[in-house]
Scaffold this active site. Structure first.
Site, PDB file in Angstrom:
ATOM      1  N   ASP A  11       0.800  -1.049  -0.033  1.00 22.32           N
ATOM      2  CA  ASP A  11      -0.225  -0.044   0.055  1.00 22.32           C
ATOM      3  C   ASP A  11       1.010   1.182   0.080  1.00 22.32           C
ATOM      4  O   ASP A  11       2.095   0.820   0.082  1.00 22.32           O
ATOM      5  CB  ASP A  11      -0.998   0.023   1.257  1.00 22.32           C
ATOM      6  N   ASP A  13      -0.112   5.075   1.167  1.00 23.91           N
ATOM      7  CA  ASP A  13      -0.393   6.152   2.147  1.00 23.91           C
ATOM      8  C   ASP A  13      -0.500   5.155   3.350  1.00 23.91           C
ATOM      9  O   ASP A  13      -1.151   4.396   3.600  1.00 23.91           O
ATOM     10  CB  ASP A  13      -1.923   6.696   1.900  1.00 23.91           C
TER      11      ASP A  13
END
Length: 191
Positions: A11, A13
């Site tokens: 991922d 963020d």
């Protein structure tokens, strides 16, 4: 047994990008909201946690997603070094984000990794739920994520989540967890 570098994705963020610190800097400097501390964000949804006005929250999020901010988006400490090393072993490195578009953040990743676009793949799914399909199509066995709800969803699909520790994911869960990029590096076969 260590994770095969071909089987791991990330991922962005809250895992690679310190997006919450950028969010707080914009809230402070541009909206005068100074009462929020990083450690106090114990829910992924700031609105549900009643920390910030809904309209202001979405204005800040849009600025971040569109790259319209005057403050630095810093990487999480250690991320560039570990990702550069991983990228030398296995390229392209896969990043899967719930962002609606990959353009701005792809350039940022290339910049922090000091690499070309051919060395990374950034897939913007537009929603957390769509990450699973992308990961399955690419035979990803492990995914590093900071949102617990996504981790539970991926685990049900047979993808092993690794929780990147943040104040908003401190609820009970059965998954492997790392607090920094050096801990994550120790889980991956870097040879």
């Amino acid at each position: 047994m260590k994770i095969d570098p071909k089987g791991i994705a990330f991922d962005i963020d809250g895992v690679v990008a310190d997006t919450m610190s950028l969010f707080l800097a914009i809230a402070d400097k541009e909206f005068g909201i100074r009462h929020i501390r990083y450690e106090e964000i114990t829910d992924y949804s700031l609105v549900e946690a009643a920390i910030i006005d809904h309209g202001v929250m979405w204005e800040i999020i849009l600025r971040i997603l569109e790259g319209r901010y005057n403050h630095p988006l810093d990487p999480i400490d250690g991320a560039p070094e570990v990702l550069r090393q991983l990228n030398r072993i296995c390229s392209p490195t896969l990043f899967v984000t719930a962002r609606p578009e990959a353009g701005h953040i792809t350039g940022w990743i290339c910049e922090i990794l000091q690499t070309g676009r051919e060395c990374i793949e950034v897939v913007a799914t537009g929603s957390f739920e769509n990450k699973q399909e992308v990961l399955e199509k690419r035979n990803i066995t492990h995914f590093v994520e900071d949102r617990l709800e996504t981790c539970f969803m991926l685990a049900k699909a047979g993808i092993t989540p690794i929780v990147f520790r943040q104040p908003w994911n401190r609820k009970s869960h059965p998954f492997a967890e790392v607090g920094n990029w050096r801990e994550l590096e120790a889980l991956i076969s870097m040879e």
